[in-house]
Motif scaffolding. Structure first.
Motif, PDB file in Angstrom:
ATOM      1  N   TYR B 243       0.885  -1.221   0.114  1.00 57.83           N
ATOM      2  CA  TYR B 243      -0.075  -0.054   0.156  1.00 57.83           C
ATOM      3  C   TYR B 243       0.989   1.256   0.020  1.00 57.83           C
ATOM      4  CZ  TYR B 243      -3.871   3.113   1.504  1.00 57.83           C
ATOM      5  OH  TYR B 243      -4.734   4.269   1.552  1.00 57.83           O
ATOM      6  N   ALA B 276      -6.828   6.393  -2.562  1.00 55.48           N
ATOM      7  CA  ALA B 276      -6.553   7.356  -1.624  1.00 55.48           C
ATOM      8  C   ALA B 276      -5.873   8.565  -2.039  1.00 55.48           C
ATOM      9  CB  ALA B 276      -5.712   6.516  -0.204  1.00 55.48           C
ATOM     10  N   GLN B 279      -7.891  11.062  -3.609  1.00 57.77           N
ATOM     11  CA  GLN B 279      -8.923  11.734  -2.716  1.00 57.77           C
ATOM     12  C   GLN B 279      -8.389  13.045  -2.242  1.00 57.77           C
ATOM     13  OE1 GLN B 279     -12.116  10.909  -1.575  1.00 57.77           O
ATOM     14  NE2 GLN B 279     -12.517   8.986  -2.058  1.00 57.77           N
ATOM     15  N   ARG B 280      -6.826  13.004  -1.927  1.00 59.81           N
ATOM     16  CA  ARG B 280      -6.196  14.054  -1.353  1.00 59.81           C
ATOM     17  C   ARG B 280      -5.792  15.071  -2.654  1.00 59.81           C
ATOM     18  NH1 ARG B 280      -1.709  11.145   0.329  1.00 59.81           N
ATOM     19  NH2 ARG B 280      -0.480  12.662  -0.561  1.00 59.81           N
ATOM     20  N   VAL B 303     -12.867  -0.804  -0.519  1.00 61.59           N
ATOM     21  CA  VAL B 303     -12.744   0.526  -1.018  1.00 61.59           C
ATOM     22  C   VAL B 303     -13.930   1.099  -1.575  1.00 61.59           C
ATOM     23  CG1 VAL B 303     -10.148   0.470  -0.874  1.00 61.59           C
ATOM     24  CG2 VAL B 303     -11.331   0.089  -2.812  1.00 61.59           C
ATOM     25  N   TRP B 304     -13.883   2.469  -1.912  1.00 66.20           N
ATOM     26  CA  TRP B 304     -15.057   3.119  -2.605  1.00 66.20           C
ATOM     27  C   TRP B 304     -14.330   4.076  -3.518  1.00 66.20           C
ATOM     28  CZ3 TRP B 304     -19.658   1.778  -3.485  1.00 66.20           C
ATOM     29  CH2 TRP B 304     -20.349   2.662  -4.109  1.00 66.20           C
TER      30      TRP B 304
END
Lengths: 355, 355
Positions: B243, B276, B279-280, B303-304
DNA sequence: TTGTACGCGTTATCAT
DNA sequence: ATGATAACGCGTACAA
């Protein structure tokens, strides 16, 4: 599907060397096999000089006792069983447990044997009896929900196989249990959320009948009470520890006229589902909704935002269980080992928006 | 001798009953132990009448052959080993593998014994030798990266222990491998993305030196070529299947002047990291960026948005490996079992925005 | 088709 | 402190 490559050579049994037996060691050290046995098993009453000679021979021959001969001849088989039901076997929880057990096994010369039973099969007792009967496992680690099934417990007791239960629902006479204080952990998490300023905290329960799930719910209730908040039945929905159940639970929570400003799910998978559903409802985490999980599994760190959660020291729990099973103390006092939990605060929780 | 085993840990009320041995069965069926042995092991040359009598006795006494006696007396120990290195043991990949092996074990009367070795410890060969030497495992399943380590392979060969490698990097003489066609799988995924209209497709590589990672990269390249797209070195960055490495890789991709409209990561964990990071950076998935993973692990669904990915039939691979190891054919030619992959389309991919 | 006797590698019981 | 030897439960040449 099969692609056969041209077979050049068959298996190489040519170089196969037979491993050294206790006789080989005895001969080399010029002692009897019994003495070798004593040294290997760290028993007293062996002269220093003799012990040293034997150990050298062991080293030189790379001698390791044969698992089967041991199991056949004695009660110490050096095999520890992990019994789990198939549906739950894939979880990170079981994986973490295994890692803890494995590291301990390696250190102390034990082996881990994983057995699965089909929970949906009616004759659970028979399955367990059959597994354990002729295996002479030195001990068995039981996880939920198996650890709370009378048929399983009884089968193990009848076979005389020692066992340790990990986070069982109910206390039972004559058992040894390893757990965290789920009540306190949920209490801490809820109190933390209250401390952030949340007054309306949703809760997604764990699978009905699971002891840890129940304890967590009660911890949540206790924290509400101590924090001077009323218990609102609407914001508590039943989940089943699965991601899917978390989806459904969160949809029900989002459908409420008066939504909670924070949701505390009974494990990380369900909390992750809350996150996903929030995205669909266009709710910003943590600004518009705080989300907390439980376990600190891999999932908690992989989702975005990362989950505030409560860490269970699963590996330590596994190691505690191993210690109990490998030290064959003859005093069989039932007892409970209770390990510490830890609140892990990440980005999924924050003070509520001022409305 | 010891009728009553002292229940070291959990006490039982009733006396433990010693399990039935082959002699008990023989006596009850009024035959010799050899005949019982024949029946239990499904060997021919037993009269129908006799076989029936024996089977009834077996049933009545709940007889199960003793694992240790078997292991000691014969080559068939009915124990299959799963060898894995500690860092990787926690992954969902290993868990899925275990589930596949376990279900097969239960069906065929085998037991699964999980052994871990510490990859960081230098003397790997010694560890493996030590483990296998006196265990007489009937077979061992090897996972990456262990399956590509010469010391491990050699130790197993010397001990004469049959083994199957799951998705190894390189072919080796005299080994049996189980895998999917990683090249084709990556080709399919890339072609799917091209089909959506993407012309600039980023790629996050898997750990350097992993065979499957390499094959996937090459499949990606082949698909680009066949799709008439140029290979752009900038949009290919190195990852390590973790990850964390996915986070770093995606940051580098997002820093490009000309960003890709789609990113294909070599596994789901890294793809989740892309999500992720998006998103940031306030990138909407899949409108502004399509993301694809590989494995169809739990993460892909948690996850979405959920990940478009490529499913490996890990459980089937495990079962294939089990079949190979339990059928002890003496003509063990080296070969390769290649199972099918499956493209799983979810919400993380879509046609690119018209700019 | 069925049975007898021995070996597998270890632990445990007695002896010395 | 050390050693000879009998279990342990099963598979398997070898007989019958």
């Amino acid at each position: 599907m099969k692609q056969n490559r041209p077979a050049a050579v068959s298996r190489q049994k040519t170089a196969v060397q037979k491993p050294a037996s206790i006789y080989d060691v005895a001969k080399r050290a010029k002692v009897s096999i019994k003495t070798v046995s004593r040294v290997v098993n760290r028993l007293p009453s062996v002269g220093d000089e003799t012990r040293k000679r034997v150990m050298e021979a062991v080293e030189a021959l790379s001698y390791r006792p044969n698992v089967y001969a041991r199991g056949l001849a004695s009660e110490r088989s050096f095999l520890i069983g992990l019994l789990c039901d198939i549906p739950a076997a894939g979880s990170g929880y079981i994986a973490a447990l295994q890692i803890g057990m494995l590291s301990r096994c390696r250190k102390e010369g034990y082996h881990l044997i994983v057995e699965s039973v089909d929970e949906r099969n009616s004759d659970l007792g028979h399955q367990v009896r059959s597994l354990v009967a002729q295996s002479r496992l030195q001990g068995v680690v039981l996880t939920s929900p198996l650890c709370d099934m009378p048929a399983v417990i009884e089968a193990l007791n009848n076979a005389g196989t020692p066992f340790v239960r990990i986070a069982p629902e109910k206390s039972l006479p004559h058992t040894i249990d390893v757990r965290i204080d789920d009540h306190a952990a949920a209490y801490d998490m809820t109190t933390y959320l209250i401390g952030l300023g949340h007054r309306r905290i949703g809760f997604i329960k764990g699978t009905a009948g699971h002891g840890d799930a129940k304890a967590r719910f009660e911890g949540y209730l206790a924290a509400l009470a101590d924090g001077g908040l009323p218990f609102v039945e609407d914001v508590c929905v039943q989940g089943q520890f699965t991601y899917q159940s978390g989806m459904e639970a969160s949809e029900r929570l989002f459908a409420l006229k008066k939504r909670p400003t924070a949701i505390f799910a009974c494990n990380d998978d369900m909390a992750a589902a809350v996150l996903a559903t929030s995205q669909r409802f266009n709710l910003k985490i943590p600004q518009q909704l705080s989300v907390a999980g439980f376990d600190d599994s891999l999932v908690a760190q992989v989702v975005w935002p990362r989950l505030t959660t409560c860490r269970q020291p699963i590996e330590e729990m596994a190691q505690a269980a191993m210690s109990i099973l490998t030290q064959r103390s003859d005093d069989n006092e039932p007892f409970e080992v209770r390990l510490d939990h830890e609140l892990v605060v990440r980005e999924s929780t924050a003070p509520p928006d001022v409305q």
